[in-house]
Each structure stands twice: as structure tokens, then as C-alpha cells.
Motif scaffolding. Structure first.
Motif, PDB file in Angstrom:
ATOM      1  N   LEU A 114       0.834  -1.199   0.000  1.00  0.00           N
ATOM      2  CA  LEU A 114       0.000   0.000   0.000  1.00  0.00           C
ATOM      3  C   LEU A 114       0.872   1.253   0.000  1.00  0.00           C
ATOM      4  N   TYR A 115       1.999   1.193   0.717  1.00  0.00           N
ATOM      5  CA  TYR A 115       2.920   2.334   0.728  1.00  0.00           C
ATOM      6  C   TYR A 115       3.521   2.577  -0.650  1.00  0.00           C
ATOM      7  N   ALA A 116       3.595   1.528  -1.452  1.00  0.00           N
ATOM      8  CA  ALA A 116       4.227   1.608  -2.773  1.00  0.00           C
ATOM      9  C   ALA A 116       3.205   1.743  -3.895  1.00  0.00           C
ATOM     10  N   ALA A 117       1.939   1.893  -3.561  1.00  0.00           N
ATOM     11  CA  ALA A 117       0.873   1.859  -4.568  1.00  0.00           C
ATOM     12  C   ALA A 117       1.059   2.859  -5.711  1.00  0.00           C
ATOM     13  N   PRO A 118       1.471   4.105  -5.452  1.00  0.00           N
ATOM     14  CA  PRO A 118       1.657   5.024  -6.595  1.00  0.00           C
ATOM     15  C   PRO A 118       2.695   4.529  -7.585  1.00  0.00           C
ATOM     16  N   ALA A 119       3.776   3.917  -7.088  1.00  0.00           N
ATOM     17  CA  ALA A 119       4.802   3.403  -7.989  1.00  0.00           C
ATOM     18  C   ALA A 119       4.320   2.153  -8.724  1.00  0.00           C
ATOM     19  N   VAL A 120       3.538   1.306  -8.054  1.00  0.00           N
ATOM     20  CA  VAL A 120       2.947   0.139  -8.728  1.00  0.00           C
ATOM     21  C   VAL A 120       2.034   0.619  -9.858  1.00  0.00           C
ATOM     22  N   ARG A 121       1.256   1.652  -9.572  1.00  0.00           N
ATOM     23  CA  ARG A 121       0.350   2.200 -10.594  1.00  0.00           C
ATOM     24  C   ARG A 121       1.135   2.704 -11.806  1.00  0.00           C
ATOM     25  N   MET A 122       2.271   3.351 -11.567  1.00  0.00           N
ATOM     26  CA  MET A 122       3.071   3.845 -12.684  1.00  0.00           C
ATOM     27  C   MET A 122       3.644   2.692 -13.510  1.00  0.00           C
ATOM     28  N   ALA A 123       3.991   1.592 -12.850  1.00  0.00           N
ATOM     29  CA  ALA A 123       4.469   0.424 -13.589  1.00  0.00           C
ATOM     30  C   ALA A 123       3.370  -0.130 -14.484  1.00  0.00           C
ATOM     31  N   ALA A 124       2.147  -0.175 -13.959  1.00  0.00           N
ATOM     32  CA  ALA A 124       1.019  -0.660 -14.754  1.00  0.00           C
ATOM     33  C   ALA A 124       0.735   0.292 -15.916  1.00  0.00           C
ATOM     34  N   LEU A 125       0.818   1.574 -15.648  1.00  0.00           N
ATOM     35  CA  LEU A 125       0.555   2.573 -16.676  1.00  0.00           C
ATOM     36  C   LEU A 125       1.565   2.477 -17.813  1.00  0.00           C
ATOM     37  N   GLN A 126       2.833   2.193 -17.465  1.00  0.00           N
ATOM     38  CA  GLN A 126       3.905   2.120 -18.452  1.00  0.00           C
ATOM     39  C   GLN A 126       4.131   0.708 -18.993  1.00  0.00           C
ATOM     40  N   ARG A 127       3.357  -0.260 -18.492  1.00  0.00           N
ATOM     41  CA  ARG A 127       3.479  -1.651 -18.919  1.00  0.00           C
ATOM     42  C   ARG A 127       4.915  -2.150 -18.734  1.00  0.00           C
ATOM     43  N   LEU A 128       5.429  -1.967 -17.525  1.00  0.00           N
ATOM     44  CA  LEU A 128       6.775  -2.405 -17.193  1.00  0.00           C
ATOM     45  C   LEU A 128       6.726  -3.810 -16.598  1.00  0.00           C
ATOM     46  N   ARG A 129       7.632  -4.659 -17.014  1.00  0.00           N
ATOM     47  CA  ARG A 129       7.659  -6.035 -16.501  1.00  0.00           C
ATOM     48  C   ARG A 129       8.420  -6.065 -15.171  1.00  0.00           C
ATOM     49  N   VAL A 130       7.679  -5.852 -14.099  1.00  0.00           N
ATOM     50  CA  VAL A 130       8.205  -5.909 -12.742  1.00  0.00           C
ATOM     51  C   VAL A 130       7.412  -6.970 -11.991  1.00  0.00           C
ATOM     52  N   LEU A 131       8.081  -7.747 -11.154  1.00  0.00           N
ATOM     53  CA  LEU A 131       7.406  -8.771 -10.359  1.00  0.00           C
ATOM     54  C   LEU A 131       7.378  -8.338  -8.903  1.00  0.00           C
ATOM     55  N   TYR A 132       6.182  -8.343  -8.328  1.00  0.00           N
ATOM     56  CA  TYR A 132       6.004  -7.988  -6.926  1.00  0.00           C
ATOM     57  C   TYR A 132       5.673  -9.249  -6.136  1.00  0.00           C
ATOM     58  N   ILE A 133       6.504  -9.570  -5.171  1.00  0.00           N
ATOM     59  CA  ILE A 133       6.265 -10.717  -4.308  1.00  0.00           C
ATOM     60  C   ILE A 133       5.654 -10.186  -3.014  1.00  0.00           C
ATOM     61  N   ALA A 134       4.358 -10.414  -2.850  1.00  0.00           N
ATOM     62  CA  ALA A 134       3.595  -9.860  -1.726  1.00  0.00           C
ATOM     63  C   ALA A 134       3.237 -10.993  -0.760  1.00  0.00           C
ATOM     64  N   THR A 135       4.034 -11.146   0.285  1.00  0.00           N
ATOM     65  CA  THR A 135       3.869 -12.288   1.183  1.00  0.00           C
ATOM     66  C   THR A 135       3.038 -11.924   2.419  1.00  0.00           C
ATOM     67  N   HIS A 136       2.757 -12.948   3.242  1.00  0.00           N
ATOM     68  CA  HIS A 136       1.987 -12.752   4.484  1.00  0.00           C
ATOM     69  C   HIS A 136       0.663 -12.067   4.142  1.00  0.00           C
ATOM     70  N   ASP A 137      -0.102 -12.733   3.260  1.00  0.00           N
ATOM     71  CA  ASP A 137      -1.170 -12.042   2.545  1.00  0.00           C
ATOM     72  C   ASP A 137      -2.557 -12.134   3.164  1.00  0.00           C
ATOM     73  N   GLY A 138      -2.687 -12.529   4.414  1.00  0.00           N
ATOM     74  CA  GLY A 138      -4.029 -12.608   4.964  1.00  0.00           C
ATOM     75  C   GLY A 138      -4.026 -12.579   6.474  1.00  0.00           C
ATOM     76  N   ILE A 139      -5.180 -12.897   7.063  1.00  0.00           N
ATOM     77  CA  ILE A 139      -5.258 -12.924   8.526  1.00  0.00           C
ATOM     78  C   ILE A 139      -4.374 -14.026   9.093  1.00  0.00           C
ATOM     79  N   GLY A 140      -3.947 -14.962   8.240  1.00  0.00           N
ATOM     80  CA  GLY A 140      -3.058 -16.025   8.683  1.00  0.00           C
ATOM     81  C   GLY A 140      -1.669 -15.550   9.080  1.00  0.00           C
ATOM     82  N   ILE A 141      -1.387 -14.271   8.870  1.00  0.00           N
ATOM     83  CA  ILE A 141      -0.115 -13.732   9.349  1.00  0.00           C
ATOM     84  C   ILE A 141      -0.046 -13.793  10.870  1.00  0.00           C
ATOM     85  N   GLY A 142      -1.246 -13.814  11.511  1.00  0.00           N
ATOM     86  CA  GLY A 142      -1.301 -14.131  12.939  1.00  0.00           C
ATOM     87  C   GLY A 142      -0.997 -12.997  13.875  1.00  0.00           C
ATOM     88  N   GLU A 143       0.004 -13.209  14.734  1.00  0.00           N
ATOM     89  CA  GLU A 143       0.226 -12.340  15.886  1.00  0.00           C
ATOM     90  C   GLU A 143       0.651 -10.917  15.532  1.00  0.00           C
TER      91      GLU A 143
END
Length: 358
Positions: A114-143
Motif C-alpha cells: 500500500l505504501y508503494a501503490a503510486p509506484a505500482v500504478r506507474m508500472a502498470a501505466l507504463q506496462r513495465l515487466r516488474v514482479l512484486y512478491i507480496a507475502t503474508h497475505d491474509g489474517i493467517g499472518i497471525g500475531e
């Protein structure tokens, strides 16, 4: 592509977190793909994007060698520090330098994208091949608690044009997600679990390429339209299979659809989408421990989150928020009874979407 060489039978057969399954791909690609540059926002050991611990693989000044932190300007693993927006913006520059010259892979916990969302949006806008690995993706992150637990964030990235948002259900689907990301001419975000997921019988990387596909079907549904269809993603897919099994009978046919990427599914023909998600004669329920926003496009009801999470072990959180298979089965059965008259399914009208955990 190296991920294609890791056949399903060679994947870990015991439950494994999808972030670790992604690390299997990184370990295969790193030594043979010189264009690959990976990095993380101070979470390299948690996101599994490093394939080598050799100091020469760390991108930083070799003059730091006296401090024990020496690296190399030829290194391909970057420790960005806690700078999510800068990390993604730098990755955009690397990808834009020249097509296929550098393949940047950047990583952090899903919530922190979420902190990087403006830069992610620019990558989508420019169709740049960048891979984002977004881990710990749910309530299962726990404590770590609600500050780290994404509830509504997936809805934002799924709605963004020009990006593939993929949430694989097991290690096999991770291989499929990586295949798509490496072949795409747009950025891709892989939403990956902290907790272990079983390797499911019905998953396939070819299915991931279709965006959504059936992975479970009861015998009663094999020769016709199922009575109940469950759509799910990521960690919740194996829960949906358990629920479908509980509700299966000679008189009730069930199907489970894994939908790792809505954008890819939407590109298919109306005939394929109708084959996977019948619009007549079947009740469709989405099962996902995030906000239900967006699922009304595909389903008549959902089993979803309606609040922020809490700090507790993952198992307790899934129970607390109602995601136990037995509880879901009870609520889905009542939903089915409300919409069945004289053994005929009365498909809810547009705007009658139901939240089954409210």
C-alpha cells in the motif's frame, strides 16, 4: 523457463507456504537468469527472494567489506531498507532501462505494498515487466495483528488496469503464477501465504493461465450443472474443498473453482466463463478471508471478512472470524435452502448479493 522444469510430482508433497514455493523458483532462476535482480524492503529472509548468501551477490559497495557487510556493484540482490515506495520506483527504472535487460523482483509483506501503490500504478501505466512478491497475505499472518493483515487491499490491485494480480492456492499454482509473470508484458503481483498450504490434487499451472478453473467436482455434479459452486483463492481454496465435501450428497452436486487471477479469467470467452460458472441452475459462493468487494461480479454470496483482523495465532483467527469448514457449510446450506423451491434453484437477482458471515 526454470519453473516449468519443476514438475508437480517434484514439488514438496507436504504442506508448504506459497512464499516458500516461490522461493523454489527464485533458487532455480537466480543462477541461470542473469537479468534477474531481486530485492526486499528489509524482509529478504521472510519473502524468500534471495538465492545466494555470498557477499558478492549483494548489491552494495565493496568498500564495506571491513565492516563485514561487503558486497559488489555487480550483485543482483538488493536490500532496499524500509522504503517500499522507493523500492518499487527503483524497480520501475530498472525495468524501463531497456526491454528484457533487467528483470526486477521486489518484495515485502502484502499490506506494505500500500505504501508503494503510486509506484505500482506507474508500472502498470507504463506496462513495465516488474514482479512484486507480496507475502503474508491474509489474517493467517497471525500475531502481527491487524496492522499487517490486508483486508481490502486486493480489491484495489484487482481493479487496477494493466497488472496481473495472482493469488495461488498451492505450490503448483505458484509455478503457474511465475510462468505468467515471466511471460507477461505488464507487471505482476503474486499474493503469497505465510502459513503452509497442502498440495491439491486438482490444481495445474495450465489452469492458472486461464485465471479460473474447476479443481474439485463431486460425482453428483459430473454429468450436469452443479447445485453449488464455490469460488476461492489462495489459502481459502483448500477450505472451500472441505466445505464442498461436507455438502456433497447424491442429491447435491458441488464444484470448487480456483480463481487465482480475475483479470485473466475475464479475458476468456463467454462460453468458457459459463462452463466454469454456470449462470443458471447453480448457486455460486465466493470464499475468501478478505473483503467481498468485487465478488458480486461472479457469485451470489460470499464468505468474507467484514472488519479488520486481530492479533492471535492463525488457527484461532480463522475460527474466530467464522472460516471453519463446518460453520461455512451450515451457512451455505441455509443459503441454499432459502433459494430452493420445489427442488428448483431460484438464482438471486442482481443486487441481491448476500454476506453469509453477517
Amino acid at each position: 523457463m526454470e519453473a516449468q522444469k519443476v514438475f508437480k510430482g517434484n514439488l514438496p508433497q507436504e504442506p508448504i507456504a506459497t512464499r516458500k514455493a516461490s522461493g523454489i523458483v527464485i533458487a532455480k532462476l537466480g543462477p541461470v537468469l542473469p537479468q534477474l535482480m531481486t530485492g526486499s524492503a528489509d524482509l529478504m529472509d521472510s519473502t524468500f527472494v534471495a538465492w545466494s548468501k555470498a557477499p558478492s551477490m549483494t548489491f552494495q559497495s565493496p568498500n564495506l567489506s571491513g565492516s563485514g557487510k561487503g558486497g559488489s556493484f555487480a550483485g543482483r540482490q538488493i536490500r532496499y531498507g524500509i522504503r517500499e515506495h522507493a523500492m518499487v520506483a527503483i524497480a520501475n527504472g530498472l525495468a524501463a532501462y531497456h526491454p528484457n535487460a533487467i528483470l526486477p523482483v521486489v518484495s515485502t509483506f502484502f499490506m506494505f505494498f500500500l505504501y508503494a501503490a503510486p509506484a505500482v500504478r506507474m508500472a502498470a501505466l507504463q506496462r513495465l515487466r516488474v514482479l512484486y512478491i507480496a507475502t503474508h497475505d491474509g489474517i493467517g499472518i497471525g500475531e502481527d495483528g491487524p496492522t499487517h493483515q490486508p483486508i481490502a487491499l486486493a480489491s484495489f490491485f484487482r481493479a487496477m488496469p494493466g497488472i496481473n494480480f495472482l493469488r495461488p492456492a498451492d505450490a503448483e499454482e505458484v509455478m503457474g503464477a511465475w510462468t505468467i509473470a515471466l511471460q507477461a508484458n505488464v507487471p505482476s503481483m503474486l499474493s503469497l501465504s505465510r502459513q503452509a498450504l497442502p498440495l491439491l490434487d486438482g490444481t495445474s499451472r495450465e489452469g492458472v493461465a486461464r485465471g479460473g478453473y474447476p479443481i474439485f467436482q463431486s460425482k453428483a455434479a459430473l454429468n450436469g450443472v452443479p447445485d453449488l459452486v464455490f469460488i476461492s483463492t489462495g489459502f481459502e481454496v483448500h477450505l472451500a474443498i472441505e466445505v464442498a465435501s461436507l455438502l456433497t450428497s447424491d442429491a447435491c452436486g458441488t464444484r470448487v473453482v480456483s480463481m487465482p487471477c480475475q483479470a485473466l479469467f475475464d479475458q476468456h470467452s463467454a462460453e468458457y466463463k459459463e462452463e466454469v460458472l454456470p449462470t443458471a441452475g447453480a448457486l455460486i459462493v465466493a470464499v475468501e478471508a478478505w473483503s467481498s468487494f468485487g465478488w458480486a461480479r461472479y457469485a451470489h454470496a460470499s464468505v468474507s471478512m467484514h472488519s479488520f483482523g486481530l492479533s492471535a495465532p492463525a488457527d484461532l483467527l480463522y475460527k474466530h472470524f467464522g472460516f471453519e469448514p463446518e460453520n461455512i457449510a451450515i451457512r451455505v446450506r441455509k443459503f441454499q435452502q432459502r433459494h430452493t423451491k420445489n427442488s428448483v434453484v431460484m438464482v438471486p437477482a442482481v443486487g441481491k448479493f448476500e454476506e453469509l458471515l453477517l
